[in-house]
Write an enzyme that holds these catalytic residues in place. Structure first.
Site, PDB file in Angstrom:
ATOM      1  N   LEU A  62       0.856  -1.177   0.000  1.00 42.39           N
ATOM      2  CA  LEU A  62       0.000   0.000   0.000  1.00 42.39           C
ATOM      3  C   LEU A  62       0.894   1.229   0.000  1.00 42.39           C
ATOM      4  O   LEU A  62       1.978   1.205   0.597  1.00 42.39           O
ATOM      5  CB  LEU A  62      -0.912   0.030   1.252  1.00 42.39           C
ATOM      6  CG  LEU A  62      -1.978  -1.048   1.382  1.00 42.39           C
ATOM      7  CD1 LEU A  62      -2.694  -0.901   2.726  1.00 42.39           C
ATOM      8  CD2 LEU A  62      -2.990  -0.983   0.251  1.00 42.39           C
ATOM      9  N   ASP A  63       0.436   2.302  -0.662  1.00 45.21           N
ATOM     10  CA  ASP A  63       1.195   3.548  -0.626  1.00 45.21           C
ATOM     11  C   ASP A  63       1.376   4.002   0.823  1.00 45.21           C
ATOM     12  O   ASP A  63       0.544   3.699   1.689  1.00 45.21           O
ATOM     13  CB  ASP A  63       0.471   4.652  -1.404  1.00 45.21           C
ATOM     14  CG  ASP A  63       0.371   4.353  -2.890  1.00 45.21           C
ATOM     15  OD1 ASP A  63       1.133   3.503  -3.376  1.00 45.21           O
ATOM     16  OD2 ASP A  63      -0.483   4.978  -3.546  1.00 45.21           O
ATOM     17  N   ARG A  64       2.424   4.751   1.062  1.00 43.39           N
ATOM     18  CA  ARG A  64       2.719   5.221   2.424  1.00 43.39           C
ATOM     19  C   ARG A  64       1.523   5.946   3.053  1.00 43.39           C
ATOM     20  O   ARG A  64       1.230   5.763   4.236  1.00 43.39           O
ATOM     21  CB  ARG A  64       3.933   6.138   2.378  1.00 43.39           C
ATOM     22  CG  ARG A  64       4.341   6.690   3.734  1.00 43.39           C
ATOM     23  CD  ARG A  64       5.594   7.548   3.620  1.00 43.39           C
ATOM     24  NE  ARG A  64       6.001   8.044   4.916  1.00 43.39           N
ATOM     25  CZ  ARG A  64       7.095   8.779   5.122  1.00 43.39           C
ATOM     26  NH1 ARG A  64       7.877   9.090   4.101  1.00 43.39           N
ATOM     27  NH2 ARG A  64       7.401   9.203   6.333  1.00 43.39           N
ATOM     28  N   THR A  66      -1.664   5.695   2.205  1.00 46.00           N
ATOM     29  CA  THR A  66      -2.906   4.917   2.143  1.00 46.00           C
ATOM     30  C   THR A  66      -3.014   4.053   3.389  1.00 46.00           C
ATOM     31  O   THR A  66      -2.033   3.447   3.817  1.00 46.00           O
ATOM     32  CB  THR A  66      -2.937   4.037   0.885  1.00 46.00           C
ATOM     33  OG1 THR A  66      -2.813   4.857  -0.269  1.00 46.00           O
ATOM     34  CG2 THR A  66      -4.237   3.251   0.801  1.00 46.00           C
TER      35      THR A  66
END
Length: 317
Positions: free
Chosen positions: A142-144, A146
């Site tokens: 997951l993106d940082r 998110t």
């Protein structure tokens, strides 16, 4: 692990360590060593498997003997601060755990792994907090910024099984995203190829580009506000920043996206008190690699996202 008088190390690959690329194995084993150096020592033949030169894409096999030369690791990477409340709180964020899997409700603002100037990430912290677990790897990322459901495997065989499900689109990932403006009901699918690019000043971004990788995202309106739309999102492919870039591509950037967003839109939402990306992985559905049963896990929204929605319902409906 064994070494000789020259401090060259030889590691015999265990069953849990097999079936992974040699470069990925070295990145994890040589903590603090720059990636450029890892690839250099492979290119120059200083890393060998069973006394032979190998390519970075070589997949390790059970019983392989890996030769690793002596290296000076960076002293800039500090020990993981496991005494910090924000790190130990990860244990409280666990949604599901058994002998094969660990599922976390990842907080926003923490990267899933160290690198790019970060001393630690989710995976490094969990390995320290669960030090008796011999194998622990991320199944996906997951993106940082998110938040939401993050799946980890406790066995190499489990990781391979889940990766196969991912490759065959048998793992369903659901997200909630707050985007700018009035999303049109007929826009249900975005098919737009995505390409990673590095700008002249070094910043990495993802853009829609015909030379990019095929990417598909499904969207469904969940709730409408006068200046924004809350969407249920189902990414079919799993490209970097896919939801954020596809949303922007059709004219609806995600709220508080500091890379692809709209600052004017974010200013209009100032009263909601939110200062993070409004993108949350709400649920994950997959087949358990051991039992074969379908598993469905939901991750509740954090307090900041709840407050934002309450504010919008009071002032913009």
């Amino acid at each position: 692990m064994k070494s000789n008088e020259s401090n060259v190390y030889f590691i015999t690959i265990s069953e849990n360590e097999s079936d992974q690329r040699i470069d990925n194995f070295l990145h994890k084993h040589l903590k603090g060593v720059p990636k450029s150096m890892v690839y250099r020592i492979m290119r120059e033949g200083e890393v060998r498997v069973n006394k032979k030169r190998i390519q970075p894409k070589y997949k390790l096999q059970y019983g392989d003997e890996v030769r690793i030369p002596p290296l000076r690791q960076s002293k800039e990477l500090l020990p993981i601060p496991i005494n910090l409340t924000s790190i130990t709180a990860l244990n409280k964020a666990i949604l599901y755990e058994d002998n094969f899997l660990l599922v976390l409700n990842k907080p926003s603002g923490i990267a899933v792994h160290g690198g790019s100037g970060l001393n630690f990430g989710i995976i490094e912290c969990l390995r320290v907090l669960h030090r008796h677990t011999k194998f622990l790897e991320l199944v996906h990322r997951l993106d940082r910024d998110t938040s939401g459901v993050l799946l980890l495997a406790k066995k190499r065989s489990v990781l391979c099984s889940l990766h196969e499900q991912l490759c065959n689109n048998r793992i369903k990932k659901d997200y909630l995203a707050l985007v700018r403006g009035h999303w049109k009901d007929h826009v249900k699918t975005v098919n737009a190829p995505l390409l990673k690019q590095t700008l002249s000043y070094g910043k990495r971004i993802v853009q829609v580009n015909r030379n990019g990788k095929p990417s598909e995202t499904h969207f469904k309106v969940s709730e409408r506000f006068t200046l924004a739309t809350l969407l249920k999102v189902n990414p079919i492919t799993g490209r970097t920043h896919q939801i954020r870039v596809h949303s922007k591509h059709v004219g609806h950037p995600v709220a508080f996206d500091n890379r692809y967003g709209d600052k004017i839109f974010d200013q209009q939402l100032t009263g909601c008190g939110l200062n993070r990306l409004f993108l949350h992985a709400t649920a994950l559905q997959f087949r358990h690699p051991n039992s074969g049963k379908m598993i469905y896990i939901e991750a509740p929204l954090d307090a900041s996202l709840h407050r934002c929605l309450q504010y919008l319902r009071q002032h913009f409906q």
